[in-house]
Scaffold this active site. Structure first.
Site, PDB file in Angstrom:
ATOM      1  N   GLU A 107       0.825  -1.207   0.000  1.00 36.87           N
ATOM      2  CA  GLU A 107       0.000   0.000   0.000  1.00 36.87           C
ATOM      3  C   GLU A 107       0.864   1.264   0.000  1.00 36.87           C
ATOM      4  OE1 GLU A 107      -3.104   2.542  -0.036  1.00 36.87           O
ATOM      5  OE2 GLU A 107      -3.344   0.372  -0.171  1.00 36.87           O
ATOM      6  N   THR A 138      -6.339   1.061  -5.470  1.00 35.23           N
ATOM      7  CA  THR A 138      -5.672  -0.196  -5.129  1.00 35.23           C
ATOM      8  C   THR A 138      -6.182  -1.345  -5.989  1.00 35.23           C
ATOM      9  OG1 THR A 138      -5.213   0.474  -2.850  1.00 35.23           O
ATOM     10  CG2 THR A 138      -5.296  -1.884  -3.287  1.00 35.23           C
ATOM     11  N   HIS A 156       0.184   2.577  -5.697  1.00 34.14           N
ATOM     12  CA  HIS A 156      -0.179   3.919  -6.181  1.00 34.14           C
ATOM     13  C   HIS A 156       0.538   4.988  -5.369  1.00 34.14           C
ATOM     14  CE1 HIS A 156      -2.749   4.223  -2.666  1.00 34.14           C
ATOM     15  NE2 HIS A 156      -3.390   3.121  -3.017  1.00 34.14           N
TER      16      HIS A 156
END
Length: 635
Positions: free
Chosen positions: A270, A312, A488
């Site tokens: 993440e 995501t 990201h």
């Protein structure tokens, strides 16, 4: 009697004039309030930048004013006695929409689209992230409410809530006059702007003609796509697909099959961005474990994330299907029953069992349904874990360390497996790490947004190091192809000042885009020396690269093998293009030299950009018409 009637008519006429004046003032107030709130949206999201007094910004503001006039005219046309109430309701509705646009844009760098509204069930799960995006100055969206209340009280006290009812002729004349005035104002702006990039980039219509125009544009697009577009794959579509796949160049196969038959473990981290790799603060490495792993792995340091409205989930799709995200919303919501050629399905044919691990609600991003379409055998989600340690994402997320430890033990390691792990701890807004993580000192950035992020990634790196140690202890390290990449961005544009300071560069749209990279680490069993590749690529290229290393066919993938491509590129969902030589920003319509940042002449890049953007059309065709249900490559 005649005199009495004459007096009553005179009183009625004299009474109607102030009522009409009060209503006219409120209509102007409505138009002004909505226009100003729309312009505030542009400024606070940095869509409109300094200097503010430019012709482009003027066109946007005038266009917004024209659309607000049209909206007011439509209310006058549709309503008669209840037009005041309709205007008040519309004011509240549009204010709420603009406020939602602001929060959404601050996080996703895109305005809300109708398909995104299908995903509103996600809001409660990301409440902490949303709350952190609200700023005191956003009170402007409610600043006119006291005036609305005063208007209602005024009309009730002085005119007893009197309503001036217009006869049909006057109503049509007045409403059409207002609508026509607004339309002329808007059309004058519409004809002045270049609209060619609107089909690729949701920001460009906002920037050129305003957020109110965008929602009109988006509504029209949604209706056309869902009710007037033929979903059947016709002969012309098949020819387009045939031409595209026939043009794919077969490249040399260095490293072909060196990981054939090995297990595959992919970790999607993440908000893991490339700019932290190899960096230190106060002499302490931010990512010491990943820095060490890179020394005995393939490392790609020029990979750009390509996510769009699915964030995501888009990264998951890019990796496992090697197709681009949807134009609006998320593939996971819009096309969850499509047929895809995916990594889990390819490996299943070779006897692998595939697992996907994510310690979140299984229905978040519609994963329960989508993972079946992608071909995963088993989905291990929140209810399958013992929630024994909370780290990150508001303090409720299962820690990455516990997540890795538990996930690894849920795999049947007696036969080949593909495990896809999606982490949570380093999720925006990183507030947990401000007070609860003392193992890393962010130095001068301590307590800042960037400082919290550096702490979050230092923790994520620590957990990844524990995963590597666990793989070695379990005897899996030397028999598993390990892939680690970021999904990201980590730092939204409105927090970019700290990032620019950290990187010691001056802010510009070019510099900000140049920093939007994610690390990609691929460790093959037996590697003891690192191989660094700086070829430009994107997340869409990971699957073909793995296909080369593991010796399987990826003919339907839109990406390329990064180990056998001398020159690369990354195509973004908004139509922007990054190559070895330049960065083309679709919202600005300009390209910049990759090294100097100088604006390039269009003749240098225009043809290449258009050719590369064609890939987006092919990917959209595959998604919108579920092409892989019937289409097969002609060999």
């Amino acid at each position: 009697m005649q005199n009495i009637k004459h007096v009553q008519n005179k009183d009625k006429k004299s009474f109607s004039r102030p009522v009409a004046l009060a209503e006219a003032l409120y209509i102007l107030f409505f138009i002004g309030a909505i226009s100003l709130k729309s312009i505030y949206f542009h400024i606070t999201t940095k869509i409109t930048r300094k200097p503010y007094f430019t012709s482009g910004n003027a066109i946007m503001a005038i266009s917004t004013f024209g659309i607000a006039v049209i909206i007011a005219g439509l209310v006058l046309l549709v309503f008669n006695k209840r037009r005041k109430g309709a205007l008040i309701f519309l004011n509240l509705f549009l204010s709420a929409l603009l406020f939602a646009d602001t929060l959404y844009y601050r996080y996703y760098s895109n305005p809300i689209t109708i398909p995104v509204l299908y995903q509103m069930g996600l809001v409660s799960a990301v409440q902490d992230s949303i709350t952190s995006l609200i700023k005191p100055k956003d009170i402007i969206y409610a600043l006119d409410l006291p005036f609305l209340l005063m208007y209602i009280v005024f009309m009730r006290v002085y005119f007893r809530s009197a309503v001036l009812k217009l006869d049909i002729r006057k109503k049509l004349i007045s409403s059409f006059a207002v609508i026509l005035s607004g339309f002329v104002i808007f059309l004058a702006c519409y004809l002045k702007v270049d609209r060619s990039s609107f089909i690729y980039d949701n920001v460009n219509p906002v920037k050129k003609l305003g957020i109110l125009y965008f929602h009109t544009f988006d509504s029209k697009r949604f209706l056309v796509d869902h009710f007037f577009v033929n979903k059947v794959l016709n002969s012309k579509d098949r020819m387009r697909l045939d031409d595209f796949y026939a043009s794919r160049v077969s490249e040399s196969k260095e490293y072909e099959g060196i990981a054939q038959g090995k297990n595959l473990l992919i970790v999607q981290v993440e908000a893991f961005q490339e700019f932290v790799v190899g960096k230190s603060v106060n002499g302490k490495e931010i990512t010491p474990n990943m820095n060490k792993l890179i020394q005995e792995s393939f490392y790609f340091d020029n990979i750009y994330y390509q996510v769009a409205g699915g964030n995501t989930s888009d990264a998951e799709f890019l990796l496992n299907a090697s197709l681009y995200p949807a134009k609006e919303g998320a593939v996971y919501f819009r096309y969850p029953t499509n047929s895809f050629h995916t990594l889990p399905k390819i490996l299943k044919e070779q006897g692998y069992t595939s697992y996907v691990f994510h310690a979140n609600n299984p229905n978040f991003w519609n994963r329960m349904l989508m993972y079946k379409s992608l071909g995963f055998d088993k989905f291990i989600s929140y209810d399958d874990y013992t929630i024994d340690e909370f780290v990150g994402w508001g303090g409720w997320a299962l820690s990455d360390a516990s997540f890795f430890r538990q996930s690894l033990r849920k795999i049947d390691t007696s036969k080949p497996f593909y495990g896809f792990m999606i982490t949570l701890s380093s999720h925006h807004p990183y507030t947990y790490f401000n007070e609860n993580y003392k193992e890393f000192d962010a130095g001068e950035y301590e307590g800042t947004y960037l400082g919290r992020y550096l702490k979050a990634i230092n923790y994520a790196d620590k957990a990844l190091g524990m995963l590597i140690d666990d793989l070695k202890e379990q005897g899996l390290y030397e028999n598993t192809l390990i892939v680690i990449f970021g999904d990201h961005y980590a730092i939204p544009r409105d927090q970019s000042a700290e990032l620019m300071k950290f990187m010691n560069v001056q802010y510009s749209d070019f510099q900000f885009r140049k920093l939007q990279k994610v690390p990609l680490i691929i460790h093959c069993p037996g590697m003891t020396e690192g191989v660094k590749r700086s070829v430009v690529g994107g997340e869409i290229d990971i699957m073909p690269t793995l296909g080369n290393l593991m010796g399987f066919d990826t003919s339907y993938a839109m990406g390329r093998d990064l180990l056998n491509t001398e020159t690369g590129y990354a195509l973004l969902r908004n139509g922007s293009v990054i190559t070895e030589d330049y960065i083309y920003l679709s919202d600005l319509g300009e390209a910049y030299d990759i090294n100097t940042g100088e604006v390039l002449d269009k003749t240098v890049y225009e043809d290449e950009v258009k050719k590369l953007q064609e890939e987006m059309y092919i990917s959209d065709l595959i998604l919108q018409k579920d092409a892989f249900e019937t289409y097969r490559i002609q060999k």
